[in-house]
Design an enzyme around this catalytic site. Structure first.
Site, PDB file in Angstrom:
ATOM      1  N   CYS A 133       0.828  -1.211   0.000  1.00 50.02           N
ATOM      2  CA  CYS A 133       0.000   0.000   0.000  1.00 50.02           C
ATOM      3  C   CYS A 133       0.861   1.260   0.000  1.00 50.02           C
ATOM      4  CB  CYS A 133      -0.919  -0.019   1.222  1.00 50.02           C
ATOM      5  SG  CYS A 133      -1.966   1.439   1.328  1.00 50.02           S
ATOM      6  N   CYS A 156      -0.438   4.112   2.096  1.00 48.22           N
ATOM      7  CA  CYS A 156      -0.215   3.989   3.545  1.00 48.22           C
ATOM      8  C   CYS A 156       1.249   4.237   3.899  1.00 48.22           C
ATOM      9  CB  CYS A 156      -0.553   2.587   4.040  1.00 48.22           C
ATOM     10  SG  CYS A 156      -1.940   1.824   3.267  1.00 48.22           S
ATOM     11  N   ASP A 157       2.167   3.689   3.112  1.00 53.33           N
ATOM     12  CA  ASP A 157       3.566   3.613   3.548  1.00 53.33           C
ATOM     13  C   ASP A 157       4.548   4.454   2.734  1.00 53.33           C
ATOM     14  OD1 ASP A 157       2.708   1.794   5.454  1.00 53.33           O
ATOM     15  OD2 ASP A 157       2.923   0.104   4.076  1.00 53.33           O
TER      16      ASP A 157
END
Ligand code: NAP
Length: 309
Positions: free
Chosen positions: A134, A137-138
């Site tokens: 992701c 997200c990261d």
């Protein structure tokens, strides 16, 4: 066993909560099994900027909390538990949760889909320590670093483009010459000066040291030639797997395990409906999942009215 409910909803992303909202407002007294990690994939998403009604965008988890609250306000009952198995062979349908049996006249399946991992050597050890599925997200953690993106579909192109906001260089590694991605997405990636595309590259093994990921051993699938490349982060974007393991043999699915619709949102079993990423191989958006959750709720309501007295 408790008395049969009108509706049980299994799964709690935008599809499930919207189905919960509509069935609750239709006075069907719905019960949702949201899963131990309720909220679905949006719980892993930082900013959602394409859900209508949020001019400034909204955090994924925040949006799921709002959706849940809205449905609960009208009476949706939510249990943060996983469904172990179901029996859809006769009505009322049966659902087992932590050994307890529940039953309902209609079921709405909205269990979503999860990202697929490559399964290359060394991957399990580096999950969350340099290897992610992701970028949203990261990506932020890889500021000014060199990363790779695995895959040749729209997700890989989108993640690669997104990562160029943070990373100094993004290399897309694809296992064959041609891309499954739409032309426009592929061209956008090709035109991005921070993106390099390498075709005929398969990850054989991830390399790491005590601090995290350091690179990968790649193989050319045409002749088995191996290459070593260095990278500090890796994003795997090779597709998703629907969460339908517990439905095996119960409801008709395609070869990849996505539930098939028969009439509107009804599955191969009359009284069992499905909505969201668990059926959607094409759009996979929060807004389309929510829309389908609404459709499933309306279909369930009409079906109950016509068939259960
Ligand atoms: P996808 O279209 O199924 O593409 C998966 C890619 O991963 C393919 O290029 C595939 O290679 C590769 N792959 C699969 N297994 C692999 C493995 N074990 N090792 C190496 N490579 C592997 O999946 P997706 O990109 O997640 O897209 C899914 C759907 O969502 C599509 O309909 C897409 O259009 C949509 N989507 C749309 C957008 C957008 O429009 N903004 C963004 C993201 C996704 P092969 O081609 O060789 O099979």
């Amino acid at each position: 066993m408790s008395e049969a409910r009108q509706v049980i909803i299994i799964g709690s992303g935008p599809a499930g909560y919207t189905a919960g909202l509509y069935t609750a407002r239709a006075m069907l007294d719905p019960l949702m099994f949201a899963g131990y990690a309720s909220g679905g994939q949006l719980m892993l998403t930082s900013d959602v900027e394409n859900y209508p009604g949020y001019p400034e965008g909204v955090g994924g988890p925040e949006m799921m909390v709002d959706l849940r609250k809205q449905a609960e306000r009208f009476g949706l009952e939510v249990e943060d538990k996983n469904v172990e198995r179901v029996d859809l062979s006769e009505r009322p349908f049966k659902v087992w949760v932590e050994g307890e049996e529940f039953s309902a006249n209609a079921i709405i399946l909205s269990t979503g889909a999860d990202a697929i991992w490559l399964g290359a050597e060394g991957e399990a050890e580096q999950k969350g320590r340099g290897i992610s599925t992701c970028a949203t997200c990261d990506g932020f953690f890889f500021r000014d670093q060199e990363v790779v993106v695995i895959g040749g579909g729209d997700s890989a192109m989108e993640e690669a483009n997104f990562l160029t906001r943070f990373c100094s260089k993004v290399t897309i590694l694809h296992r064959r010459e041609y891309f499954r991605a739409s032309k426009v997405m592929e061209e956008r990636a090709r035109a991005n000066p921070k993106i390099e595309i390498q075709t005929f590259r398969v990850v054989k093994r991830w390399l790491s040291d005590e601090k995290g990921l350091t690179g990968a051993i790649l193989e050319d699938p045409r002749d088995g030639t191996e290459y070593e490349m260095s990278c500090e982060g890796a994003f795997i974007a090779i597709g998703h797997k629907p969460n339908t393991g517990f439905l095996e043999g119960q409801v008709e699915m395609d070869d990849s395990g996505y539930i098939l619709h028969h009439e509107h949102t009804m599955t191969s079993i009359a009284g069992v409906f499905a909505a969201g990423d668990v059926v959607d191989t094409r759009y996979r958006q929060a807004i389309t999942a929510a829309g389908m959750g609404c459709e499933a709720a309306i279909d369930a309501e009409k079906w109950l009215e016509d068939n259960v007295h």
